[in-house]
Design a protein around this motif. Structure first.
Motif, PDB file in Angstrom:
ATOM      1  N   LYS A 129      53.703  32.265  61.202  1.00  0.00           N
ATOM      2  CA  LYS A 129      53.042  32.291  59.901  1.00  0.00           C
ATOM      3  C   LYS A 129      53.618  31.236  58.962  1.00  0.00           C
ATOM      4  CE  LYS A 129      52.067  35.384  56.023  1.00  0.00           C
ATOM      5  NZ  LYS A 129      52.287  36.752  55.469  1.00  0.00           N
ATOM      6  N   ASN A 157      48.657  19.428  54.784  1.00  0.00           N
ATOM      7  CA  ASN A 157      47.281  18.948  54.823  1.00  0.00           C
ATOM      8  C   ASN A 157      46.656  18.933  53.422  1.00  0.00           C
ATOM      9  OD1 ASN A 157      47.507  18.723  57.595  1.00  0.00           O
ATOM     10  ND2 ASN A 157      46.689  20.776  57.979  1.00  0.00           N
ATOM     11  N   LYS A 158      46.993  19.953  52.616  1.00  0.00           N
ATOM     12  CA  LYS A 158      46.457  20.005  51.257  1.00  0.00           C
ATOM     13  C   LYS A 158      46.962  18.840  50.422  1.00  0.00           C
ATOM     14  CE  LYS A 158      45.823  23.262  47.448  1.00  0.00           C
ATOM     15  NZ  LYS A 158      46.138  24.626  46.942  1.00  0.00           N
ATOM     16  N   ARG A 159      48.251  18.526  50.535  1.00  0.00           N
ATOM     17  CA  ARG A 159      48.792  17.387  49.791  1.00  0.00           C
ATOM     18  C   ARG A 159      48.167  16.079  50.259  1.00  0.00           C
ATOM     19  NH1 ARG A 159      53.728  20.339  50.268  1.00  0.00           N
ATOM     20  NH2 ARG A 159      54.306  19.127  52.128  1.00  0.00           N
ATOM     21  N   ARG A 218      45.135  15.704  51.502  1.00  0.00           N
ATOM     22  CA  ARG A 218      43.778  15.627  50.967  1.00  0.00           C
ATOM     23  C   ARG A 218      43.787  15.232  49.496  1.00  0.00           C
ATOM     24  NH1 ARG A 218      43.125  20.447  53.957  1.00  0.00           N
ATOM     25  NH2 ARG A 218      43.318  21.662  52.012  1.00  0.00           N
ATOM     26  N   ARG A 258      52.326  27.837  60.004  1.00  0.00           N
ATOM     27  CA  ARG A 258      50.944  27.609  59.582  1.00  0.00           C
ATOM     28  C   ARG A 258      50.872  27.303  58.090  1.00  0.00           C
ATOM     29  NH1 ARG A 258      50.017  32.127  62.932  1.00  0.00           N
ATOM     30  NH2 ARG A 258      49.853  33.455  61.071  1.00  0.00           N
ATOM     31  N   GLN A 259      51.647  28.016  57.275  1.00  0.00           N
ATOM     32  CA  GLN A 259      51.633  27.766  55.830  1.00  0.00           C
ATOM     33  C   GLN A 259      52.152  26.371  55.502  1.00  0.00           C
ATOM     34  OE1 GLN A 259      53.816  30.956  54.015  1.00  0.00           O
ATOM     35  NE2 GLN A 259      52.196  32.486  54.353  1.00  0.00           N
ATOM     36  N   ARG A 260      53.217  25.942  56.185  1.00  0.00           N
ATOM     37  CA  ARG A 260      53.736  24.593  55.936  1.00  0.00           C
ATOM     38  C   ARG A 260      52.707  23.542  56.332  1.00  0.00           C
ATOM     39  NH1 ARG A 260      58.651  26.903  57.865  1.00  0.00           N
ATOM     40  NH2 ARG A 260      58.214  26.161  59.981  1.00  0.00           N
ATOM     41  N   GLU A 261      52.046  23.745  57.463  1.00  0.00           N
ATOM     42  CA  GLU A 261      51.047  22.781  57.903  1.00  0.00           C
ATOM     43  C   GLU A 261      49.876  22.729  56.922  1.00  0.00           C
ATOM     44  OE1 GLU A 261      48.404  21.802  61.919  1.00  0.00           O
ATOM     45  OE2 GLU A 261      49.676  23.597  61.789  1.00  0.00           O
ATOM     46  N   GLU A 262      49.448  23.888  56.415  1.00  0.00           N
ATOM     47  CA  GLU A 262      48.365  23.903  55.437  1.00  0.00           C
ATOM     48  C   GLU A 262      48.767  23.192  54.144  1.00  0.00           C
ATOM     49  OE1 GLU A 262      47.358  27.937  54.888  1.00  0.00           O
ATOM     50  OE2 GLU A 262      46.412  28.193  56.869  1.00  0.00           O
ATOM     51  N   ALA A 263      50.024  23.399  53.714  1.00  0.00           N
ATOM     52  CA  ALA A 263      50.488  22.726  52.499  1.00  0.00           C
ATOM     53  C   ALA A 263      50.507  21.214  52.688  1.00  0.00           C
ATOM     54  CB  ALA A 263      51.871  23.243  52.116  1.00  0.00           C
TER      55      ALA A 263
END
Length: 269
Positions: free
Chosen positions: A229, A239-241, A243, A232-237
């Motif tokens: 978990k 990717n968000k940065r 973008r 996944r949160q680090r990867e989402e962060a």
């Protein structure tokens, strides 16, 4: 109002081209600022005498006091004497205001006050230094005594431990898992256990081990899920940065292109 008379051309001294403004500065210094030079040469002997007094005080050996109370009495007396010297100086300055040479009288009184205060402050500082040294020595002595007592107690405990006889070991108890012999039948005798027979294993030990194993595996699974978990949160962060950075760069590029594009001509009426 009187008219201002300008200097004649022949009365102005010529300025040398190699000196320039430096010539005027040095001429003004040597002609108009002689008061500063006179004051410097007047105060130079006073400064030299004060420095000689300080050096003489430094060469003097520090006095010896009988006790801390005696040194504290010297400190209190020095403070009182300093107050009296300051009050005397203020009275002398008031008296000097009525004389013709008031400035010279006040300056002489100030010099005498400073010399007296230097001597009094020297005595006070020496007494305060003696008090601080005595307090430091007392603290060190107390610390050494405490350390000595602690070492003595530790050595005494170690000696008692060595001299103390060992405690007798308790008689081994029969384990509860050992199988009990069957009760003898009426009018019969106890049969000894057969050779090669093994006692039955306790079922509760196996159940306990199984429960511990299941709890351990459950904790391992929870830790694995938590780690996944977090990943996944680090990867989402990230990717968000990325973008957001791409959006900002695209917006900046669009604004730059709009600023460099030629202005549209006005429509005809």
């Amino acid at each position: 109002m009187k008219p201002r008379i300008l200097p004649q051309a022949d009365s102005i001294p010529p300025i040398r081209s190699d000196l320039g403004i430096t010539q005027c500065v040095w001429k003004r210094f040597f002609q108009g600022d002689r008061v500063l030079l006179s004051a410097f040469f007047v105060l130079l002997p006073v400064l030299w005498a004060s420095m000689a007094t300080v050096r003489a005080e430094d060469r003097q050996p520090p006095p010896h006091y009988a006790s801390v109370q005696a040194a504290q009495a010297v400190v209190d007396a020095a403070k009182d004497e300093a107050d009296r010297i300051k009050q005397k100086h203020e009275a002398e300055v008031q008296a000097c205001m009525t004389t013709f040479f008031a400035t010279r009288c006040s300056e002489q009184s100030r010099i005498e006050r400073n010399n007296a205060l230097n001597e009094v402050d020297s005595r006070r500082r020496q007494a305060e230094l003696f008090i601080r040294q005595e307090h430091s020595r007392e603290r060190h002595e107390k610390l050494e005594q405490d350390n000595a007592r602690r070492d003595a107690r530790a050595a005494e405990r170690a000696a008692k431990t060595v001299d103390k006889p060992p405690r007798p070991s308790a008689s081994p108890e029969v384990p509860a898992t050992e199988p009990l012999l069957d009760a003898p039948a009426a009018g019969g005798s106890i049969e000894p256990p057969r050779q090669g027979s093994t006692p039955p294993a306790r079922s509760d030990d196996a159940q306990l081990r199984a429960q511990k194993r299941a709890a351990f595996e459950r904790k391992q699974q929870d830790a694995k899920e938590y780690a996944e978990k977090q990943a996944r949160q680090r990867e989402e962060a990230v990717n968000k940065r990325a973008r957001r950075r791409a959006e900002r760069e695209a917006e900046a590029q669009r604004l730059n292109q709009g600023s460099h594009s030629p202005s549209t001509p006005s429509l005809a009426k």
